[in-house]
Design a protein around this motif. Structure first.
Motif, PDB file in Angstrom:
ATOM      1  N   LEU A 207     -27.340 -26.546   4.249  1.00  0.00           N
ATOM      2  CA  LEU A 207     -26.312 -27.065   5.146  1.00  0.00           C
ATOM      3  C   LEU A 207     -26.724 -28.480   5.559  1.00  0.00           C
ATOM      4  O   LEU A 207     -27.700 -28.654   6.284  1.00  0.00           O
ATOM      5  CB  LEU A 207     -26.175 -26.170   6.374  1.00  0.00           C
ATOM      6  CG  LEU A 207     -25.139 -26.589   7.424  1.00  0.00           C
ATOM      7  CD1 LEU A 207     -23.738 -26.623   6.821  1.00  0.00           C
ATOM      8  CD2 LEU A 207     -25.185 -25.649   8.620  1.00  0.00           C
TER       9      LEU A 207
ATOM     10  N   GLU B  76     -20.539 -24.269   3.027  1.00  0.00           N
ATOM     11  CA  GLU B  76     -19.095 -24.355   3.256  1.00  0.00           C
ATOM     12  C   GLU B  76     -18.331 -23.623   2.157  1.00  0.00           C
ATOM     13  O   GLU B  76     -17.352 -22.916   2.421  1.00  0.00           O
ATOM     14  CB  GLU B  76     -18.681 -25.829   3.313  1.00  0.00           C
ATOM     15  CG  GLU B  76     -17.280 -26.057   3.805  1.00  0.00           C
ATOM     16  CD  GLU B  76     -16.940 -27.536   3.949  1.00  0.00           C
ATOM     17  OE1 GLU B  76     -15.772 -27.823   4.267  1.00  0.00           O
ATOM     18  OE2 GLU B  76     -17.822 -28.391   3.731  1.00  0.00           O
TER      19      GLU B  76
ATOM     20  N   THR C 103     -18.541 -27.994  10.633  1.00  0.00           N
ATOM     21  CA  THR C 103     -19.864 -28.000  10.002  1.00  0.00           C
ATOM     22  C   THR C 103     -20.912 -28.714  10.857  1.00  0.00           C
ATOM     23  O   THR C 103     -22.077 -28.313  10.878  1.00  0.00           O
ATOM     24  CB  THR C 103     -19.795 -28.655   8.612  1.00  0.00           C
ATOM     25  OG1 THR C 103     -19.171 -29.938   8.716  1.00  0.00           O
ATOM     26  CG2 THR C 103     -19.010 -27.797   7.644  1.00  0.00           C
TER      27      THR C 103
END
Length: 297
Positions: free
Chosen positions: A238, A103, A154
């Motif tokens: 992630l 991010e 996300t």
């Protein structure tokens, strides 16, 4: 080949490419395979780019550009003084509420400035060019990362990547959660049942993130300082929930207590299904069995 790969490796690769529609039944490149080959990126992530849904095209293109070109964006400049303090403050403002280095990398790619945020100008420009090329090829709503907003789905991004590059899903080793773990160790051990990688957790400057599972998008190997072979390190983690890995069908499956029900006249076989990846239990819910699992039960 300079050194021919083992026969089993070639067969496994051909089987994988055929099952993913890259090769047709004759072993030639399919139309899909040609589209994948046209993308200027590694084959391992090309499928994730080509198959991205419209709302995720920009994010997927940016992530792949970071993997291919811009991992260095996250490195903080060396040295000290008031100049670096200003860079730290600017980064903290831009990266506020980020929960992962993926991010953070996307935000730096979209809104970062070389001087203000202490970024390598050449790396930033090169990564933006790569992201822009990918965005245009897959017809993203925004043709440049700088034109996109900072709102990133996300969860949607993680679920999409899990479905396209499942080999890069890892879970945190249980030993990492033990209190006896050395406080000097800055990396956490993540594994996928085949390899283990050391990952330095993302930190917002106050607290470090320790996700139980995630996609490790960048891997490199180096020689151990103790002379004990090579050591794998992972970057661009992630975070994912363990349940997402289970829903993607990852890990080994075992069936527990089985029962038959007839809620509407039709017999249904349900059971407790436990999925485990690298010795970590992802889930053990009761679910409806189908196909071979129902027959075995």
């Amino acid at each position: 080949w300079v050194t021919p790969p083992p026969e089993f490796a070639i067969e496994r690769s051909l089987t994988t490419m055929t099952s993913r529609g890259v090769l047709d039944e004759t072993g030639a490149l399919s139309e899909r395979g040609r589209k994948l080959a046209d993308l200027p990126i590694s084959a391992s992530v090309a499928r994730a780019v080509l198959d991205a849904p419209t709302e995720l095209k920009g994010a997927v293109a940016d992530v792949v550009a970071l993997v291919e070109r811009g991992e260095g964006l996250l490195r903080f400049p060396m040295g000290g003084g008031a100049h670096l303090e200003r860079i730290g403050e600017a980064r903290a403002k831009l990266l506020d509420a980020c929960k992962s280095d993926v991010e953070a990398g996307i935000r730096l790619l979209r809104r970062g400035h070389a001087g203000e945020h202490g970024l390598s100008r050449s790396t930033l420009d090169d990564t933006r060019r790569t992201a822009s090329v990918l965005r245009r090829l897959i017809e993203s709503p925004h043709s440049r990362p700088e034109d996109d907003n900072l709102k990133i789905d996300t969860e949607g991004l993680a679920r999409h990547l899990l479905s396209r590059i499942p080999d890069q899903a890892f879970v945190l080793r249980p030993r990492a959660l033990k209190k006896s773990r050395s406080p000097r160790s800055r990396t956490l051990p993540y594994a996928n049942g085949e390899i283990e990688l050391g990952v330095e957790p993302w930190s917002d400057g106050e607290r470090a993130s320790h996700p139980l599972a995630g996609l490790i998008l960048s891997v490199f190997w180096s020689e151990s300082s103790h002379g004990r072979g090579v050591f794998g390190r992972g970057n661009l983690l992630l975070p994912c929930q363990l349940g997402w890995l289970a829903e993607a069908g990852l890990g080994e499956t075992s069936i527990g207590k089985v029962k038959a029900t007839r809620p509407s006249g039709e017999i249904r076989i349900v059971a407790e299904v436990q999925r485990t990846l690298a010795e970590v239990v992802q889930s053990s819910p009761e679910e409806l069995l189908r196909g071979e699992m129902a027959i075995d039960a």
